[in-house]
Design an enzyme around this catalytic site. Structure first.
Site, PDB file in Angstrom:
ATOM      1  NE  ARG B  50      -1.677  -1.940   3.382  1.00  0.00           N
ATOM      2  CZ  ARG B  50      -1.941  -2.213   4.589  1.00  0.00           C
ATOM      3  NH1 ARG B  50      -3.237  -2.122   4.940  1.00  0.00           N
ATOM      4  NH2 ARG B  50      -1.184  -2.989   5.334  1.00  0.00           N
ATOM      5  CG  ASP B  52       2.774   6.010   2.759  1.00  0.00           C
ATOM      6  OD1 ASP B  52       1.729   5.573   3.118  1.00  0.00           O
ATOM      7  OD2 ASP B  52       4.060   6.028   3.283  1.00  0.00           O
ATOM      8  CE1 TYR B 110       7.785   0.219  -1.527  1.00  0.00           C
ATOM      9  CE2 TYR B 110       8.126  -1.650  -0.254  1.00  0.00           C
ATOM     10  CZ  TYR B 110       7.320  -0.879  -0.770  1.00  0.00           C
ATOM     11  OH  TYR B 110       5.884  -1.106  -0.588  1.00  0.00           O
ATOM     12  NE  ARG B 206       8.737   8.599   2.947  1.00  0.00           N
ATOM     13  CZ  ARG B 206       7.515   9.090   3.033  1.00  0.00           C
ATOM     14  NH1 ARG B 206       6.331   8.245   2.935  1.00  0.00           N
ATOM     15  NH2 ARG B 206       7.505  10.211   3.452  1.00  0.00           N
TER      16      ARG B 206
END
Lengths: 261, 261
Positions: B50, B52, B110, B206
């Site tokens: 999911r 952002d 990622y 992040r």
């Protein structure tokens, strides 16, 4: 008064092109406004290449003369603070008063970027043209090499150019696969036509790229490009591909006082 | 009824994220609407991750069940015709009825993309975060490797996650220079943190990337990351970097009936 050389990069998507127009936002206009604000009076900016609406640049080069004596790095920072994020001064340097971004240019490098895959890459949609289906890039490269040297490129010129002669010299004309880890996703690759020349006619790179795609798709042989070139007839060449795949990569000067790369 | 596996790429800039929200456009919502139009009734789409608001994807993976029996390639084309160009179904395949994009996922990859140069690259501004100044990427890589293996990643989790355990396994955690000819312009490079893991906590990539930048800037030693990890205390780690540098690259499944790449 100090003269400056600016290397400018931009995403052309939202602009009417490099050159100031009666309406719409141009990159030249944005730079002239930013520099005029800094100098407190109108500043004229000259660009090496007058890129069309939608065309991008990594290394457009501009020259200007400013009344105030501003350190080049400070100038670049101050101008960038007045520009949208889609336009950036990559570097600035003091130049000879004789430096003229257009007339002093010795050669320019352009790229035409093609995404070759069934589905368009969503992160490249503004900077590459989508060509699905088989595309034989090695054969395209073979055809592209035919154009190297000094030739009359009238067959690849769109109406509306205001040139004295249609002779130009391409020191390099090639097609390669510039796919790389950062760009690639499943099922596609980035095929790029790159031309280095002493000058380019109106829509010349886009018409050459359109002709090379005809060859890559097997509709024409690599030797066909030789015929088109010799004919000097625009209606024999392939279609002019859309502006958004074109990038002005760099401009070279003899007297490159402050070459940024 | 046939189940499908869709590989989806998108530029997240203009969306509220993958997941449907009370207001704003989500990628899940767009896919559900397009598939619902095709199937003539509501279709539920499940995504592997999911992402952002502002986060991008090259290989997000989704699953759905459709009433009509549509050829997978036809389905992909029909859905793409109903989506904006910033969202593309890269491939579609029939999947086992047991296939669930989220629960069947074995690992995800990622990337956090950093443009390291004085001036932001205007063509990368939507997909990379700008870090000017010196950045020692070899030292960042050394620090990133410390996180490989099974650990409690509580120190890199933002509040708001709804997880039972903060233990995750990273099978790969590294920093590399992904600059390439197609992307590069003067004075910058693309530094990328890449993590492959069985699961990720809220904002984990992040926060790790933000911590690695502290190391790359010389404010912290590579061993500091080991301390942060062991502390399980979020306030010790570096800042959570902005969403627009993050890309969901791919998702792997054990039972990969139709792996597109």
């Amino acid at each position: 008064v100090p003269a400056y050389k600016l290397v400018v990069a931009y995403e052309g998507t939202d602009f009417v092109g490099w050159q100031r127009q009666a309406s719409g936002t141009s990159i030249q206009g944005l730079l002239e406004q930013a520099l005029g604000d800094l100098d407190g009076r109108p500043v004229a900016v000259v660009g090496a290449g007058r890129t069309d609406a939608g065309v991008h640049a990594l290394g457009q080069t501009a020259s200007c003369v400013i009344g105030r004596d501003i350190d080049a790095e400070t100038l670049a920072r101050a101008v960038n603070a007045r520009l949208p994020p889609s336009v950036r001064v990559i570097s600035a340097a003091l130049a000879s008063p004789r430096f003229h971004a257009r007339f002093s240019a010795r050669s320019k490098t352009y790229r035409y970027q093609i995404w070759n895959g069934d589905v368009m890459h969503p992160l490249l949609r503004r900077v590459a043209w989508h060509a699905p289906g088989p595309l034989a890039f090695a054969v395209m490269d073979q055809a592209a090499r035919v154009l190297e040297g000094r030739h009359d490129f009238a067959a690849f010129q769109s109406a509306g150019g205001d040139v004295v002669t249609t002779e130009r010299e391409l020191t390099s004309s090639k097609v390669s696969d510039l796919s790389c880890e950062a760009l690639t996703s499943c099922g596609g690759r980035l095929i790029v036509y790159e031309a280095v020349g002493d000058g380019f006619l109106r829509h010349m790179v886009r018409a050459i790229a359109g002709s090379l795609v005809e060859v890559g798709r097997g509709r024409r042989s690599p030797d066909w490009l030789r015929e088109v070139l010799a004919s000097r007839a625009r209606d024999l060449a392939g279609p002019t591909l859309p502006a958004h795949g074109l990038v002005l990569v760099s401009v070279r000067y003899d007297d490159d006082l402050a070459a940024p790369c």
